[in-house]
Design a protein around this motif. Structure first.
Motif, PDB file in Angstrom:
ATOM      1  N   PHE A 369      60.204 -63.150  42.285  1.00 29.91           N
ATOM      2  CA  PHE A 369      59.353 -62.311  41.447  1.00 29.91           C
ATOM      3  C   PHE A 369      59.322 -62.810  40.006  1.00 29.91           C
ATOM      4  CE2 PHE A 369      60.287 -58.599  44.507  1.00 29.91           C
ATOM      5  CZ  PHE A 369      59.219 -58.971  45.298  1.00 29.91           C
ATOM      6  N   GLY A 370      60.432 -63.382  39.554  1.00 33.96           N
ATOM      7  CA  GLY A 370      60.479 -63.887  38.184  1.00 33.96           C
ATOM      8  C   GLY A 370      59.519 -65.028  37.968  1.00 33.96           C
ATOM      9  N   GLN A 371      59.470 -65.965  38.911  1.00 33.28           N
ATOM     10  CA  GLN A 371      58.559 -67.098  38.736  1.00 33.28           C
ATOM     11  C   GLN A 371      57.104 -66.665  38.868  1.00 33.28           C
ATOM     12  OE1 GLN A 371      59.664 -70.019  41.770  1.00 33.28           O
ATOM     13  NE2 GLN A 371      58.024 -69.330  43.137  1.00 33.28           N
ATOM     14  N   ASP A 372      56.835 -65.664  39.727  1.00 33.19           N
ATOM     15  CA  ASP A 372      55.471 -65.159  39.864  1.00 33.19           C
ATOM     16  C   ASP A 372      55.029 -64.460  38.579  1.00 33.19           C
ATOM     17  OD1 ASP A 372      53.010 -64.503  41.021  1.00 33.19           O
ATOM     18  OD2 ASP A 372      53.782 -62.662  41.914  1.00 33.19           O
ATOM     19  N   LEU A 373      55.893 -63.625  38.044  1.00 32.17           N
ATOM     20  CA  LEU A 373      55.557 -62.900  36.820  1.00 32.17           C
ATOM     21  C   LEU A 373      55.365 -63.848  35.650  1.00 32.17           C
ATOM     22  CD1 LEU A 373      55.175 -60.182  35.432  1.00 32.17           C
ATOM     23  CD2 LEU A 373      57.661 -60.055  35.128  1.00 32.17           C
ATOM     24  N   GLU A 374      56.198 -64.856  35.569  1.00 29.07           N
ATOM     25  CA  GLU A 374      56.095 -65.828  34.476  1.00 29.07           C
ATOM     26  C   GLU A 374      54.786 -66.613  34.555  1.00 29.07           C
ATOM     27  OE1 GLU A 374      59.572 -68.297  32.485  1.00 29.07           O
ATOM     28  OE2 GLU A 374      58.933 -69.239  34.355  1.00 29.07           O
ATOM     29  N   LYS A 375      54.371 -66.912  35.765  1.00 26.81           N
ATOM     30  CA  LYS A 375      53.175 -67.731  35.956  1.00 26.81           C
ATOM     31  C   LYS A 375      51.888 -66.914  35.973  1.00 26.81           C
ATOM     32  CE  LYS A 375      51.282 -71.218  39.158  1.00 26.81           C
ATOM     33  NZ  LYS A 375      51.553 -71.989  40.410  1.00 26.81           N
ATOM     34  N   ALA A 376      51.896 -65.768  36.667  1.00 24.49           N
ATOM     35  CA  ALA A 376      50.664 -65.002  36.893  1.00 24.49           C
ATOM     36  C   ALA A 376      50.537 -63.765  36.012  1.00 24.49           C
ATOM     37  CB  ALA A 376      50.572 -64.590  38.364  1.00 24.49           C
ATOM     38  N   GLY A 377      51.635 -63.350  35.407  1.00 22.21           N
ATOM     39  CA  GLY A 377      51.598 -62.163  34.569  1.00 22.21           C
ATOM     40  C   GLY A 377      51.650 -60.867  35.358  1.00 22.21           C
ATOM     41  N   SER A 378      51.830 -60.942  36.679  1.00 19.30           N
ATOM     42  CA  SER A 378      51.948 -59.755  37.523  1.00 19.30           C
ATOM     43  C   SER A 378      52.668 -60.153  38.799  1.00 19.30           C
ATOM     44  CB  SER A 378      50.568 -59.180  37.859  1.00 19.30           C
ATOM     45  OG  SER A 378      49.934 -59.967  38.853  1.00 19.30           O
ATOM     46  N   LEU A 379      52.865 -59.173  39.681  1.00 21.64           N
ATOM     47  CA  LEU A 379      53.451 -59.446  40.987  1.00 21.64           C
ATOM     48  C   LEU A 379      52.381 -59.319  42.057  1.00 21.64           C
ATOM     49  CD1 LEU A 379      56.839 -57.518  40.614  1.00 21.64           C
ATOM     50  CD2 LEU A 379      56.318 -59.909  40.087  1.00 21.64           C
ATOM     51  N   HIS A 380      52.694 -59.781  43.266  1.00 21.94           N
ATOM     52  CA  HIS A 380      51.758 -59.764  44.384  1.00 21.94           C
ATOM     53  C   HIS A 380      52.401 -59.071  45.588  1.00 21.94           C
ATOM     54  CE1 HIS A 380      49.970 -62.838  41.798  1.00 21.94           C
ATOM     55  NE2 HIS A 380      48.847 -62.699  42.488  1.00 21.94           N
ATOM     56  N   GLU A 381      51.603 -58.889  46.633  1.00 27.16           N
ATOM     57  CA  GLU A 381      52.066 -58.111  47.778  1.00 27.16           C
ATOM     58  C   GLU A 381      52.986 -58.898  48.699  1.00 27.16           C
ATOM     59  OE1 GLU A 381      50.183 -54.737  50.735  1.00 27.16           O
ATOM     60  OE2 GLU A 381      48.878 -56.319  49.969  1.00 27.16           O
ATOM     61  N   PHE A 382      52.644 -60.143  49.018  1.00 30.02           N
ATOM     62  CA  PHE A 382      53.541 -60.948  49.844  1.00 30.02           C
ATOM     63  C   PHE A 382      53.394 -62.418  49.498  1.00 30.02           C
ATOM     64  CE2 PHE A 382      49.844 -59.651  52.408  1.00 30.02           C
ATOM     65  CZ  PHE A 382      49.331 -60.833  52.922  1.00 30.02           C
ATOM     66  N   TYR A 383      54.413 -63.218  49.927  1.00 33.32           N
ATOM     67  CA  TYR A 383      54.615 -64.555  49.387  1.00 33.32           C
ATOM     68  C   TYR A 383      54.954 -65.577  50.469  1.00 33.32           C
ATOM     69  CZ  TYR A 383      55.132 -62.085  44.901  1.00 33.32           C
ATOM     70  OH  TYR A 383      54.915 -61.311  43.796  1.00 33.32           O
ATOM     71  N   HIS A 384      54.735 -66.839  50.120  1.00 31.17           N
ATOM     72  CA  HIS A 384      55.112 -67.968  50.976  1.00 31.17           C
ATOM     73  C   HIS A 384      56.635 -68.119  50.939  1.00 31.17           C
ATOM     74  CE1 HIS A 384      55.359 -72.005  52.623  1.00 31.17           C
ATOM     75  NE2 HIS A 384      54.061 -71.998  52.874  1.00 31.17           N
ATOM     76  N   PRO A 385      57.303 -68.169  52.090  1.00 30.07           N
ATOM     77  CA  PRO A 385      58.768 -68.187  52.105  1.00 30.07           C
ATOM     78  C   PRO A 385      59.401 -69.486  51.614  1.00 30.07           C
ATOM     79  CG  PRO A 385      57.904 -68.402  54.325  1.00 30.07           C
ATOM     80  CD  PRO A 385      56.736 -68.105  53.449  1.00 30.07           C
TER      81      PRO A 385
END
Length: 419
Positions: A369-385
């Motif tokens: 979640f930290g790398q997603d927030l840093e890059k996209a400015g928000s979180l998402h529903e599901f992710y690539h493992p």
């Protein structure tokens, strides 16, 4: 890691209020929603299990800010809104928007032959009572909560095995779980559903005890114990060392059928050996034995199946159905990482004393979640493992914010937990 922790804490504490809503139209009480206002899917709807997870998050927010009871009216409002739209039959809606209730009225179907609110409603009430120490607000609602549970026990339980089943594959939460998705109605004794129902029965017992009725509390704890025995009998696989959902789709025994009468079947279910993340929910629910948990830990650690760089694959990558595609209706639970599965497995690991594994999973979730927030400015529903890249739904919050509870554990601070 420290950078991600700081970033996530600041973001969640600043944005958690985006998940609260004031009364509107048929929603008479304040309530919570899974996402920020700019999300296209979840921004104005009260969802069943989502509201429970949001309560777990809000408990951590209150601990971290020292503002006890800050969100109580919104959380209790979720319970009140659902029960406000519950009939004498005990059927509780899955979703309520400010404009209407989600229903699936198929030809020949009645309300008792479709899925309803997942068994997490009583748990949400118990969580709030547990946190506040005050059960007075729930006393007028106990009868309806009892009707809800009795509806499950009378209309959603397989007589021969004692297992709860999904009525259909409609709105089961883990949308395309292969053990229920596209399968016949009433055929899946889901390990996920039964784990939730076990805790729901215990939660109702807890509420009765808090209201001073120990006798009634023990009745419901007895029902929970009976369900746990059924799960152990029909869902535990000694060969593989894990729990599976049970296939209930067996033809009835016909004593007049000459083809089978010489040796009719003596079993009432078959194991569905589909390696799904929900097989770990008995650890969260707490009815697995320590010996069973030890065997399940071996399966959890296997990087060929569930254990990935960013957490728990929702389906083993060895399964034929494994897929990381983007889809919303149904959402994809065939392998992507979800915040809720990471959290629930994390809690199960803690419950059975697997502290290092739990810490590692918490750190993986923070990194995801930290790398997603840093890059996209928000979180998402599901992710690539494998690479942590987001797959669907920009602006999703909900159970992703449970990473705040994981951070509290990593920092050795008080952690708000579910009932």
């Amino acid at each position: 890691m420290e950078r991600y922790i700081s970033l996530l804490k600041e973001f969640i504490l600043q944005n958690c209020r985006q998940m609260i809503r004031e009364p509107s139209h048929i929603l008479k009480y304040p309530y919570t929603v899974p996402s920020s206002p700019d999300s296209p899917y979840y921004s104005m709807t009260l969802w069943d299990w989502d509201s429970w997870f949001i309560s777990v998050v809000m408990g951590q927010v209150e601990l971290d800010t020292g503002e006890k009871g800050k969100f109580f009216e919104y959380e209790a409002g979720c319970v009140r809104n659902f029960l406000d739209h519950t009939g004498e039959d005990g059927v509780v809606p899955i979703l309520i928007s400010d404009q209407g209730i989600m229903r699936r009225n198929l030809p020949g179907k009645d309300p008792l032959s479709e899925n309803m609110h997942k068994p997490m409603l009583v748990q949400q009430a118990a969580l709030l009572v547990q946190r506040s120490g005050d059960a007075s607000w729930i006393k007028p609602l106990m009868e309806k909560l009892g009707c809800f549970l009795n509806r499950y026990l009378t209309s959603h339980v397989h007589q021969e095995t004692g297992l709860a089943y999904w009525q259909s594959d409609f709105a089961v939460g883990v949308d395309n779980d292969p053990s229920v998705f596209y399968r016949p109605d009433k055929s899946c004794g889901s390990i996920y559903l039964n784990s939730l129902l076990y805790r729901e029965l215990l939660a109702y017992g807890f509420l009765w005890e808090m209201l001073g009725n120990v006798k009634e509390a023990n009745v419901w704890r007895g029902k929970a114990s009976k369900l746990a025995q059924a799960i152990q009998a029909h869902c535990w696989d000694e060969r593989d060392g894990t729990f599976y959902s049970a296939d209930l789709n067996l033809r009835p025994v016909d004593p007049n059928d000459w083809l089978h009468q010489g040796a009719p079947r003596t079993w009432n279910s078959l194991l569905m050996r589909v390696d799904c993340w929900s097989s770990f929910l008995p650890l969260w629910a707490g009815f697995a034995s320590q010996t069973q948990a030890d065997r399940m830990l071996e399966r959890y650690r296997d990087t060929r199946t569930f254990n990935s760089r960013f957490g728990v694959r929702t389906l083993s990558q060895l399964e034929k159905m494994y897929s990381l595609g983007a889809s919303n209706n149904p959402s994809n639970w065939l392998g992507p990482i979800w915040g809720v599965s990471n959290y629930m497995v994390f809690r199960g690991l803690l419950k059975y004393g697997f502290y290092e594994d739990a810490r590692e999973l918490a750190e993986k979730t923070v990194r995801l979640f930290g790398q997603d927030l840093e890059k996209a400015g928000s979180l998402h529903e599901f992710y690539h493992p494998d690479n942590g890249e987001p797959i669907m739904t920009h602006g999703f919050q909900n159970w992703n914010f449970l990473v705040l509870n994981m951070i509290a554990y990593l920092e050795d601070r008080p952690m708000a937990v579910e009932f």
